[in-house]
Design a protein around this motif. Structure first.
Motif, PDB file in Angstrom:
ATOM      1  N   ILE A  15      45.168 -15.985  34.586  1.00  0.00           N
ATOM      2  CA  ILE A  15      45.560 -17.055  33.666  1.00  0.00           C
ATOM      3  C   ILE A  15      44.912 -16.774  32.309  1.00  0.00           C
ATOM      4  N   SER A  16      45.717 -16.828  31.264  1.00  0.00           N
ATOM      5  CA  SER A  16      45.219 -16.511  29.922  1.00  0.00           C
ATOM      6  C   SER A  16      44.581 -17.732  29.265  1.00  0.00           C
ATOM      7  N   ILE A  17      43.835 -17.463  28.222  1.00  0.00           N
ATOM      8  CA  ILE A  17      43.238 -18.543  27.431  1.00  0.00           C
ATOM      9  C   ILE A  17      44.338 -19.443  26.867  1.00  0.00           C
ATOM     10  N   GLU A  18      45.423 -18.834  26.423  1.00  0.00           N
ATOM     11  CA  GLU A  18      46.541 -19.600  25.868  1.00  0.00           C
ATOM     12  C   GLU A  18      47.144 -20.534  26.923  1.00  0.00           C
ATOM     13  N   GLU A  19      47.266 -20.045  28.148  1.00  0.00           N
ATOM     14  CA  GLU A  19      47.800 -20.890  29.226  1.00  0.00           C
ATOM     15  C   GLU A  19      46.865 -22.056  29.514  1.00  0.00           C
ATOM     16  N   LEU A  20      45.560 -21.799  29.505  1.00  0.00           N
ATOM     17  CA  LEU A  20      44.590 -22.880  29.724  1.00  0.00           C
ATOM     18  C   LEU A  20      44.699 -23.926  28.617  1.00  0.00           C
ATOM     19  N   GLU A  21      44.848 -23.472  27.390  1.00  0.00           N
ATOM     20  CA  GLU A  21      45.039 -24.403  26.269  1.00  0.00           C
ATOM     21  C   GLU A  21      46.292 -25.240  26.459  1.00  0.00           C
ATOM     22  N   GLN A  22      47.387 -24.604  26.882  1.00  0.00           N
ATOM     23  CA  GLN A  22      48.648 -25.319  27.103  1.00  0.00           C
ATOM     24  C   GLN A  22      48.518 -26.347  28.227  1.00  0.00           C
ATOM     25  N   ILE A  23      47.800 -26.011  29.272  1.00  0.00           N
ATOM     26  CA  ILE A  23      47.582 -26.955  30.377  1.00  0.00           C
ATOM     27  C   ILE A  23      46.838 -28.178  29.860  1.00  0.00           C
ATOM     28  N   GLY A  34      51.871 -29.334  37.160  1.00  0.00           N
ATOM     29  CA  GLY A  34      51.637 -28.034  37.757  1.00  0.00           C
ATOM     30  C   GLY A  34      50.494 -28.081  38.747  1.00  0.00           C
ATOM     31  N   GLU A  35      50.045 -26.899  39.139  1.00  0.00           N
ATOM     32  CA  GLU A  35      49.028 -26.806  40.182  1.00  0.00           C
ATOM     33  C   GLU A  35      47.620 -27.074  39.687  1.00  0.00           C
ATOM     34  N   TYR A  36      47.403 -27.092  38.381  1.00  0.00           N
ATOM     35  CA  TYR A  36      46.074 -27.312  37.830  1.00  0.00           C
ATOM     36  C   TYR A  36      45.854 -28.785  37.531  1.00  0.00           C
ATOM     37  N   ILE A  67      39.151 -27.843  33.838  1.00  0.00           N
ATOM     38  CA  ILE A  67      40.429 -27.535  34.471  1.00  0.00           C
ATOM     39  C   ILE A  67      40.122 -27.020  35.872  1.00  0.00           C
ATOM     40  N   LEU A  68      40.773 -27.623  36.859  1.00  0.00           N
ATOM     41  CA  LEU A  68      40.534 -27.282  38.256  1.00  0.00           C
ATOM     42  C   LEU A  68      41.780 -26.703  38.906  1.00  0.00           C
ATOM     43  N   LYS A  69      41.554 -25.802  39.845  1.00  0.00           N
ATOM     44  CA  LYS A  69      42.605 -25.260  40.688  1.00  0.00           C
ATOM     45  C   LYS A  69      42.116 -25.373  42.117  1.00  0.00           C
TER      46      LYS A  69
END
Length: 78
Positions: A15-23, A34-36, A67-69
């Motif tokens: 998972i990219s930094i950009e994806e974490l920001e989007q989440i 989503g799953e997070y 952010i948790l998974k």
């Protein structure tokens, strides 16, 4: 709100930094499904790395979220 810092415990290929920001932004806008999971409070299972990362961001005057998974913290966002 703007994301300034991300501490991640997953490799970028997962998972990219950009994806974490989007989440995180999606959570704030109530559009993320989503799953997070995003928590604005500290989860019970937070370890020392998470506590230290969170404390650093708070000392800088930033608001912090985790952010948790699957119930495990994978990133701290400030």
């Amino acid at each position: 709100m703007k994301v300034l810092d991300v501490f991640s415990w997953l490799p970028a290929k997962e998972i990219s930094i950009e994806e974490l920001e989007q989440i995180f932004i999606g959570h704030l806008n109530e559009t993320y499904e989503g799953e997070y999971k995003v928590l604005l409070e500290l989860p019970d299972n937070a370890n020392k790395n998470i506590l230290d990362s969170r404390a650093t961001l708070i000392e800088e005057g930033k608001k912090v979220a985790c952010i948790l998974k699957a119930g495990k913290v994978i990133a701290v966002v400030g």
